[in-house]
Design a protein around this motif. Structure first.
Motif, PDB file in Angstrom:
ATOM      1  N   TYR A 170      -5.631  -9.654  -4.091  1.00 38.84           N
ATOM      2  CA  TYR A 170      -4.401 -10.289  -3.626  1.00 38.84           C
ATOM      3  C   TYR A 170      -3.784 -11.114  -4.758  1.00 38.84           C
ATOM      4  O   TYR A 170      -4.519 -11.749  -5.535  1.00 38.84           O
ATOM      5  CB  TYR A 170      -4.681 -11.186  -2.429  1.00 38.84           C
ATOM      6  CG  TYR A 170      -5.312 -10.457  -1.265  1.00 38.84           C
ATOM      7  CD1 TYR A 170      -4.568  -9.581  -0.474  1.00 38.84           C
ATOM      8  CD2 TYR A 170      -6.659 -10.642  -0.955  1.00 38.84           C
ATOM      9  CE1 TYR A 170      -5.158  -8.906   0.591  1.00 38.84           C
ATOM     10  CE2 TYR A 170      -7.252  -9.973   0.108  1.00 38.84           C
ATOM     11  CZ  TYR A 170      -6.494  -9.111   0.871  1.00 38.84           C
ATOM     12  OH  TYR A 170      -7.068  -8.440   1.924  1.00 38.84           O
ATOM     13  N   LYS A 200     -10.693  -7.890  -2.527  1.00 38.55           N
ATOM     14  CA  LYS A 200      -9.787  -9.057  -2.407  1.00 38.55           C
ATOM     15  C   LYS A 200      -8.756  -9.082  -3.534  1.00 38.55           C
ATOM     16  O   LYS A 200      -8.612 -10.079  -4.260  1.00 38.55           O
ATOM     17  CB  LYS A 200     -10.599 -10.349  -2.394  1.00 38.55           C
ATOM     18  CG  LYS A 200     -11.568 -10.429  -1.224  1.00 38.55           C
ATOM     19  CD  LYS A 200     -12.349 -11.725  -1.222  1.00 38.55           C
ATOM     20  CE  LYS A 200     -13.311 -11.793  -0.040  1.00 38.55           C
ATOM     21  NZ  LYS A 200     -14.099 -13.028  -0.034  1.00 38.55           N
ATOM     22  N   TRP A 246      -4.422   3.948   4.241  1.00 39.26           N
ATOM     23  CA  TRP A 246      -5.585   3.247   4.794  1.00 39.26           C
ATOM     24  C   TRP A 246      -6.673   3.082   3.734  1.00 39.26           C
ATOM     25  O   TRP A 246      -7.311   2.032   3.627  1.00 39.26           O
ATOM     26  CB  TRP A 246      -6.120   4.017   5.988  1.00 39.26           C
ATOM     27  CG  TRP A 246      -7.426   3.507   6.532  1.00 39.26           C
ATOM     28  CD1 TRP A 246      -8.591   4.185   6.642  1.00 39.26           C
ATOM     29  CD2 TRP A 246      -7.696   2.195   7.035  1.00 39.26           C
ATOM     30  NE1 TRP A 246      -9.581   3.407   7.176  1.00 39.26           N
ATOM     31  CE2 TRP A 246      -9.059   2.163   7.440  1.00 39.26           C
ATOM     32  CE3 TRP A 246      -6.945   1.033   7.187  1.00 39.26           C
ATOM     33  CZ2 TRP A 246      -9.655   1.037   7.975  1.00 39.26           C
ATOM     34  CZ3 TRP A 246      -7.547  -0.093   7.725  1.00 39.26           C
ATOM     35  CH2 TRP A 246      -8.878  -0.088   8.112  1.00 39.26           C
ATOM     36  N   ARG A 265      -8.835  -4.812   0.468  1.00 34.53           N
ATOM     37  CA  ARG A 265      -9.607  -5.777   1.251  1.00 34.53           C
ATOM     38  C   ARG A 265     -11.001  -5.991   0.664  1.00 34.53           C
ATOM     39  O   ARG A 265     -11.487  -7.121   0.583  1.00 34.53           O
ATOM     40  CB  ARG A 265      -9.748  -5.269   2.686  1.00 34.53           C
ATOM     41  CG  ARG A 265      -8.522  -5.410   3.546  1.00 34.53           C
ATOM     42  CD  ARG A 265      -8.899  -5.042   4.960  1.00 34.53           C
ATOM     43  NE  ARG A 265      -7.753  -4.857   5.822  1.00 34.53           N
ATOM     44  CZ  ARG A 265      -7.839  -4.444   7.089  1.00 34.53           C
ATOM     45  NH1 ARG A 265      -9.014  -4.162   7.594  1.00 34.53           N
ATOM     46  NH2 ARG A 265      -6.759  -4.298   7.806  1.00 34.53           N
ATOM     47  N   ARG A 266     -11.630  -4.884   0.282  1.00 31.05           N
ATOM     48  CA  ARG A 266     -13.015  -4.965  -0.180  1.00 31.05           C
ATOM     49  C   ARG A 266     -13.144  -5.833  -1.426  1.00 31.05           C
ATOM     50  O   ARG A 266     -14.066  -6.653  -1.546  1.00 31.05           O
ATOM     51  CB  ARG A 266     -13.545  -3.563  -0.461  1.00 31.05           C
ATOM     52  CG  ARG A 266     -15.020  -3.517  -0.797  1.00 31.05           C
ATOM     53  CD  ARG A 266     -15.499  -2.086  -0.941  1.00 31.05           C
ATOM     54  NE  ARG A 266     -16.934  -1.980  -0.905  1.00 31.05           N
ATOM     55  CZ  ARG A 266     -17.595  -0.844  -0.924  1.00 31.05           C
ATOM     56  NH1 ARG A 266     -16.931   0.304  -0.982  1.00 31.05           N
ATOM     57  NH2 ARG A 266     -18.912  -0.816  -0.891  1.00 31.05           N
ATOM     58  N   GLN A 282      -4.820 -15.588  -3.974  1.00 39.37           N
ATOM     59  CA  GLN A 282      -6.096 -15.545  -3.281  1.00 39.37           C
ATOM     60  C   GLN A 282      -6.206 -16.648  -2.229  1.00 39.37           C
ATOM     61  O   GLN A 282      -6.719 -16.412  -1.128  1.00 39.37           O
ATOM     62  CB  GLN A 282      -7.236 -15.685  -4.294  1.00 39.37           C
ATOM     63  CG  GLN A 282      -8.629 -15.449  -3.710  1.00 39.37           C
ATOM     64  CD  GLN A 282      -8.820 -14.032  -3.222  1.00 39.37           C
ATOM     65  OE1 GLN A 282      -8.297 -13.100  -3.800  1.00 39.37           O
ATOM     66  NE2 GLN A 282      -9.562 -13.874  -2.136  1.00 39.37           N
ATOM     67  N   LYS A 316       0.818  -1.220   0.000  1.00 37.23           N
ATOM     68  CA  LYS A 316       0.000   0.000   0.000  1.00 37.23           C
ATOM     69  C   LYS A 316       0.853   1.272   0.000  1.00 37.23           C
ATOM     70  O   LYS A 316       0.450   2.295  -0.570  1.00 37.23           O
ATOM     71  CB  LYS A 316      -0.942  -0.005   1.202  1.00 37.23           C
ATOM     72  CG  LYS A 316      -0.242  -0.115   2.547  1.00 37.23           C
ATOM     73  CD  LYS A 316      -1.239  -0.229   3.676  1.00 37.23           C
ATOM     74  CE  LYS A 316      -0.527  -0.380   5.008  1.00 37.23           C
ATOM     75  NZ  LYS A 316      -1.474  -0.542   6.132  1.00 37.23           N
ATOM     76  N   GLU A 375      -5.626   0.298   1.418  1.00 36.02           N
ATOM     77  CA  GLU A 375      -5.798  -1.013   2.052  1.00 36.02           C
ATOM     78  C   GLU A 375      -7.266  -1.419   2.097  1.00 36.02           C
ATOM     79  O   GLU A 375      -7.609  -2.585   1.871  1.00 36.02           O
ATOM     80  CB  GLU A 375      -5.237  -0.972   3.479  1.00 36.02           C
ATOM     81  CG  GLU A 375      -5.295  -2.309   4.183  1.00 36.02           C
ATOM     82  CD  GLU A 375      -4.690  -2.268   5.569  1.00 36.02           C
ATOM     83  OE1 GLU A 375      -4.958  -3.198   6.342  1.00 36.02           O
ATOM     84  OE2 GLU A 375      -3.965  -1.302   5.876  1.00 36.02           O
ATOM     85  N   ARG A 376      -8.164  -0.462   2.366  1.00 33.77           N
ATOM     86  CA  ARG A 376      -9.592  -0.772   2.410  1.00 33.77           C
ATOM     87  C   ARG A 376     -10.098  -1.268   1.057  1.00 33.77           C
ATOM     88  O   ARG A 376     -10.898  -2.203   0.973  1.00 33.77           O
ATOM     89  CB  ARG A 376     -10.377   0.474   2.834  1.00 33.77           C
ATOM     90  CG  ARG A 376     -10.219   0.882   4.288  1.00 33.77           C
ATOM     91  CD  ARG A 376     -10.887  -0.091   5.237  1.00 33.77           C
ATOM     92  NE  ARG A 376     -12.314  -0.178   5.017  1.00 33.77           N
ATOM     93  CZ  ARG A 376     -13.233   0.621   5.582  1.00 33.77           C
ATOM     94  NH1 ARG A 376     -12.832   1.604   6.381  1.00 33.77           N
ATOM     95  NH2 ARG A 376     -14.502   0.451   5.353  1.00 33.77           N
ATOM     96  N   ALA A 418      -4.227 -15.713   0.859  1.00 30.49           N
ATOM     97  CA  ALA A 418      -4.910 -14.650   1.602  1.00 30.49           C
ATOM     98  C   ALA A 418      -6.074 -15.205   2.421  1.00 30.49           C
ATOM     99  O   ALA A 418      -6.287 -14.805   3.569  1.00 30.49           O
ATOM    100  CB  ALA A 418      -5.406 -13.582   0.636  1.00 30.49           C
ATOM    101  N   GLU A 419      -6.814 -16.157   1.849  1.00 32.11           N
ATOM    102  CA  GLU A 419      -7.929 -16.759   2.573  1.00 32.11           C
ATOM    103  C   GLU A 419      -7.433 -17.592   3.753  1.00 32.11           C
ATOM    104  O   GLU A 419      -8.034 -17.573   4.830  1.00 32.11           O
ATOM    105  CB  GLU A 419      -8.754 -17.617   1.621  1.00 32.11           C
ATOM    106  CG  GLU A 419      -9.533 -16.801   0.594  1.00 32.11           C
ATOM    107  CD  GLU A 419     -10.282 -17.666  -0.398  1.00 32.11           C
ATOM    108  OE1 GLU A 419     -10.151 -18.921  -0.296  1.00 32.11           O
ATOM    109  OE2 GLU A 419     -10.980 -17.126  -1.268  1.00 32.11           O
ATOM    110  N   ALA A 459      -6.480 -15.212   6.477  1.00 30.22           N
ATOM    111  CA  ALA A 459      -7.675 -14.649   7.120  1.00 30.22           C
ATOM    112  C   ALA A 459      -8.292 -15.645   8.101  1.00 30.22           C
ATOM    113  O   ALA A 459      -8.700 -15.271   9.205  1.00 30.22           O
ATOM    114  CB  ALA A 459      -8.692 -14.235   6.056  1.00 30.22           C
TER     115      ALA A 459
END
Length: 354
Positions: A151, A149, A139, A146-147, A154, A121, A142-143, A157-158, A161
């Motif tokens: 990545y 996904k 920030w 995240r929203r 994937q 970021k 990053e939001r 990342a899951e 999480a």
């Protein structure tokens, strides 16, 4: 003979109404009150019955302050004795943060992230401001990531999480929560030294007593939880008395079978904070001493059966003869022998009798 009409009907029974205190308790049951919420109902019942409407007596009986009782009693009375008023209220803020990223910013961030999927970021922030001549916070970036996904991997990342979600459900006790005492075997710190030699790896598990600096170590061919559990059982046999607390890092060797071993031995576990070596200075110093005073002084061997007997000889020297500055230049075993039999709690945090 004709029977009276009362014969054909059940006799009515009088309805017995519960007193208002039993009604309060019944409403609490129907609402599924928690233990703390039910206790507040009992405050009110006791206040009106046994305490005869005396606040001081009620507060003393339940071990609460008068101010606390007045707060809940006022809420209860203002609601006209509605039991719901004794339930916990939501502590969420009245005004929550809203999504502050505009649609244009969102599309720009998504476009940049797709072009540079491996950039973090902070790097994306620099590129965003260069390309669009507009300030933006990390920030917000990053939001958006995240929203949507965004990545590169994937599946990874899951998994991360899910791992974090499990960690939140079962938080670890950190070593900062423990008040360290100077009693022998009150706290042992454990760690792992990893040895790399060409394509081979060997692991030396180490342990040191926080108070007496008594050390123990053993080499294994793998870093499994079974090896760590075996090490713990050997350590317990060595000290010859119950170990109260253990401190480890977050390594995988200190999970599964090692956790079962600590539960079987009745040992409380504490974890060091991530990337905070000052949480376990004793074991870090012991590892350094083992490496520079013995291991890399022509004593390294990749065969545990060959190295462990020689390592035991060095541990005898370390624990019985080597002076330690923090122990007033006594060896750990000398220091243990000189400690008088003092009850728990009569030691200061440095390990000396108070």
């Amino acid at each position: 003979m004709r029977k009276p009409a009362s014969f054909y009907f059940f006799k009515s029974k009088p309805i017995v109404l519960k007193d208002r205190y039993e009604q309060w308790r019944g409403v609490a049951d129907l609402l599924g009150f928690t233990t703390q919420e039910r206790l507040r109902v009992e405050w009110m019942v006791f206040y009106y019955t046994a305490a005869k409407e005396k606040v001081t007596l009620t507060a003393q009986h339940f071990g609460i302050s008068r101010k606390t009782f007045h707060k809940w009693f006022k809420r209860f009375k203002d609601s006209k004795y509605n039991v719901r008023s004794l339930a916990d209220r939501s502590r969420a803020p009245h005004r929550k943060r809203r999504w502050e990223v505009t649609l244009i910013q969102e599309e720009r961030i998504r476009h940049l992230r797709k072009r540079y999927p491996y950039y973090g970021k902070k790097k994306l922030k620099v590129l965003y401001e260069k390309e669009y001549s507009e300030d933006i916070s990390t920030w917000k970036i990053e939001r958006v990531i995240r929203r949507y996904k965004l990545y590169p991997d994937q599946n990874k990342a899951e998994r991360t999480a899910r791992k974090r979600a499990r960690a939140r459900q079962k938080p670890k006790k950190r070593i900062t929560q423990l008040v360290k005492e100077g009693r022998p075997c009150f706290l042992f710190q454990l760690d792992t030294i990893v040895i790399y030699w060409n394509s081979l790896k060997r692991y030396i598990l180490t342990a040191v007593d926080h108070a007496t600096k008594l050390g123990y170590a053993r080499m294994y061919k793998n870093k499994s939880s079974r090896s760590a559990a075996d090490f713990l059982y050997r350590l317990r046999y060595l000290v010859g008395q119950p170990i109260e607390n253990l401190q480890t890092d977050n390594g995988s060797e200190f999970a599964w079978e090692f956790e079962r071993a600590t539960a079987k031995l009745g040992i409380q576990r504490y974890f060091s904070r991530v990337k905070t070596p000052k949480d376990n200075p004793e074991i870090e110093r012991f590892n350094q001493t083992l490496e520079y005073e013995w291991l890399y002084n022509s004593n390294l061997s990749l065969d545990p059966e060959e190295l462990n007997p020689r390592l035991t000889e060095w541990l005898v020297e370390y624990n019985f003869n080597r002076p330690h500055q923090t122990l007033d230049y006594l060896a750990p075993v000398e220091y243990i022998v000189r400690i008088p039999l003092i009850p728990a709690g009569d030691y200061d945090h440095s390990g000396h009798p108070s």
